[in-house]
Every structure is written in structure tokens, then in C-alpha cells.
Design a protein around this motif. Structure first.
Motif, PDB file in Angstrom:
ATOM      1  N   CYS A   1       0.758  -1.050   0.062  1.00 21.55           N
ATOM      2  CA  CYS A   1       0.235  -0.055  -0.011  1.00 21.55           C
ATOM      3  C   CYS A   1       0.839   1.261  -0.041  1.00 21.55           C
TER       4      CYS A   1
ATOM      5  N   SER B   1      -3.202   5.349  10.570  1.00 20.54           N
ATOM      6  CA  SER B   1      -3.254   4.126   9.182  1.00 20.54           C
ATOM      7  C   SER B   1      -4.396   4.597   8.320  1.00 20.54           C
ATOM      8  N   SER B   2      -4.376   3.560   7.296  1.00 17.37           N
ATOM      9  CA  SER B   2      -5.345   3.858   6.222  1.00 17.37           C
ATOM     10  C   SER B   2      -6.590   3.156   6.839  1.00 17.37           C
ATOM     11  N   GLU B   3      -7.697   3.677   6.424  1.00 17.93           N
ATOM     12  CA  GLU B   3      -8.912   3.214   6.852  1.00 17.93           C
ATOM     13  C   GLU B   3      -9.836   2.890   5.414  1.00 17.93           C
ATOM     14  N   ILE B   4     -10.541   1.701   5.686  1.00 20.23           N
ATOM     15  CA  ILE B   4     -11.355   1.600   4.479  1.00 20.23           C
ATOM     16  C   ILE B   4     -12.680   2.157   4.319  1.00 20.23           C
ATOM     17  N   ASP B   5     -13.260   2.815   3.399  1.00 20.81           N
ATOM     18  CA  ASP B   5     -14.334   3.418   3.267  1.00 20.81           C
ATOM     19  C   ASP B   5     -15.580   2.611   2.900  1.00 20.81           C
TER      20      ASP B   5
ATOM     21  N   THR C   1     -12.582   1.740  -0.751  1.00 18.30           N
ATOM     22  CA  THR C   1     -11.394   2.425  -0.997  1.00 18.30           C
ATOM     23  C   THR C   1     -10.752   2.898   0.244  1.00 18.30           C
ATOM     24  N   CYS C   2      -9.488   3.294   0.321  1.00 17.12           N
ATOM     25  CA  CYS C   2      -8.865   3.715   1.027  1.00 17.12           C
ATOM     26  C   CYS C   2      -9.107   5.194   1.622  1.00 17.12           C
ATOM     27  N   ASN C   3      -8.722   5.563   2.719  1.00 17.04           N
ATOM     28  CA  ASN C   3      -8.399   7.175   2.741  1.00 17.04           C
ATOM     29  C   ASN C   3      -7.394   7.504   3.697  1.00 17.04           C
TER      30      ASN C   3
ATOM     31  N   TYR D   1      -3.887   7.244   1.549  1.00 18.56           N
ATOM     32  CA  TYR D   1      -3.367   6.095   1.333  1.00 18.56           C
ATOM     33  C   TYR D   1      -4.219   5.594  -0.226  1.00 18.56           C
TER      34      TYR D   1
ATOM     35  N   CYS E   1      -3.924   1.994  -1.337  1.00 17.96           N
ATOM     36  CA  CYS E   1      -4.086   0.618  -1.255  1.00 17.96           C
ATOM     37  C   CYS E   1      -4.080  -0.339  -2.301  1.00 17.96           C
TER      38      CYS E   1
ATOM     39  N   ARG F   1      -5.910  -3.574  -3.027  1.00 16.08           N
ATOM     40  CA  ARG F   1      -7.173  -3.631  -2.921  1.00 16.08           C
ATOM     41  C   ARG F   1      -7.894  -3.648  -4.281  1.00 16.08           C
TER      42      ARG F   1
END
Length: 117
Positions: free
Chosen positions: A18, A39-43, A47-49, A52, A54, A57
Motif C-alpha cells: 500500500c 493508518s489507512s481506513e477502508i471506506d 477504497t482507502c482514505n 493512502y 491501497c 485492494r
């Protein structure tokens, strides 16, 4: 395309990472006031936010990881190249082709069973 080839070919140990999308050379990754990376988080849409990307994915990369898992332990066969940025090869139950320009218009032996076509 390089990541897809790395995952399709059996050489080495591939790594898919990533990454962070920098907009300027001076920009730092997202971090707290204490300097701890966020850290990145998944929406909800997958998708990443937090800046990032990612790549792991992305559908194309995820599919090539699955390809690599299916053909693991097999050798490259039916190598084809037009010596001008187009290649193709099979590995057991998998077949890939790559072109960096134009259409790939060739009759190629895939080594795939007819009932899969």
C-alpha cells in the motif's frame, strides 16, 4: 503492468504494498500531533482514505494475486514475444498476455483445457 507481471511470473518473492499519495515533495503522510502515522481506513465503498492508495485492494492486483495462488509451483510455458513490448505465457491453469501498446493480435497456444473456454 509491472506488478501484474511480477505476480504472473514465478521468479522471486513478490511484494504488493500500500502506498501514500504525496501531492508535494515536502508532504508527510497523515499523522497525529504526536507524529504517529495514521493508518489507512477502508471506506464503505472499499477504497482507502487518509491519503493512502491501497493498491492491494484494486481489482486488477487482487485478481493477479489469485492467479498467482492458482498457478503456484508451476513453470512458465508457451512463452511468446513479438520482441516489441508484447509478451504472453501460460502457467498450468493460467494464461496471461501483456502489451504496452496497441492490440495483441496473434493466435497463441494457451495450454488451457477446452472446457474452460
Amino acid at each position: 503492468m509491472a506488478t501484474a507481471f511480477m505476480l504472473a511470473h514465478p521468479y522471486g518473492i513478490p511484494r504488493v504494498m500500500c502506498s501514500f499519495a504525496f501531492e508535494t515533495r515536502e508532504q508527510d503522510p497523515s499523522q497525529t500531533d504526536d507524529g504517529v502515522l495514521i493508518s489507512s481506513e477502508i471506506d464503505d465503498n472499499g477504497t482507502c482514505n487518509n491519503g493512502y492508495l491501497c493498491e492491494h485492494r484494486w481489482r486488477q492486483i487482487f485478481s493477479m494475486v489469485e492467479f498467482r495462488n492458482v498457478v503456484e509451483g508451476t513453470k512458465v510455458k508457451n512463452w511468446w514475444s513479438n520482441n516489441d513490448q508484447q509478451i504472453a505465457f501460460s502457467r498450468s491453469m493460467g494464461f496471461v498476455s501483456f502489451t504496452s501498446w496497441g492490440d495483441l493480435n496473434e493466435n497463441l497456444y494457451t495450454n488451457l483445457p477446452w472446457n474452460l473456454l
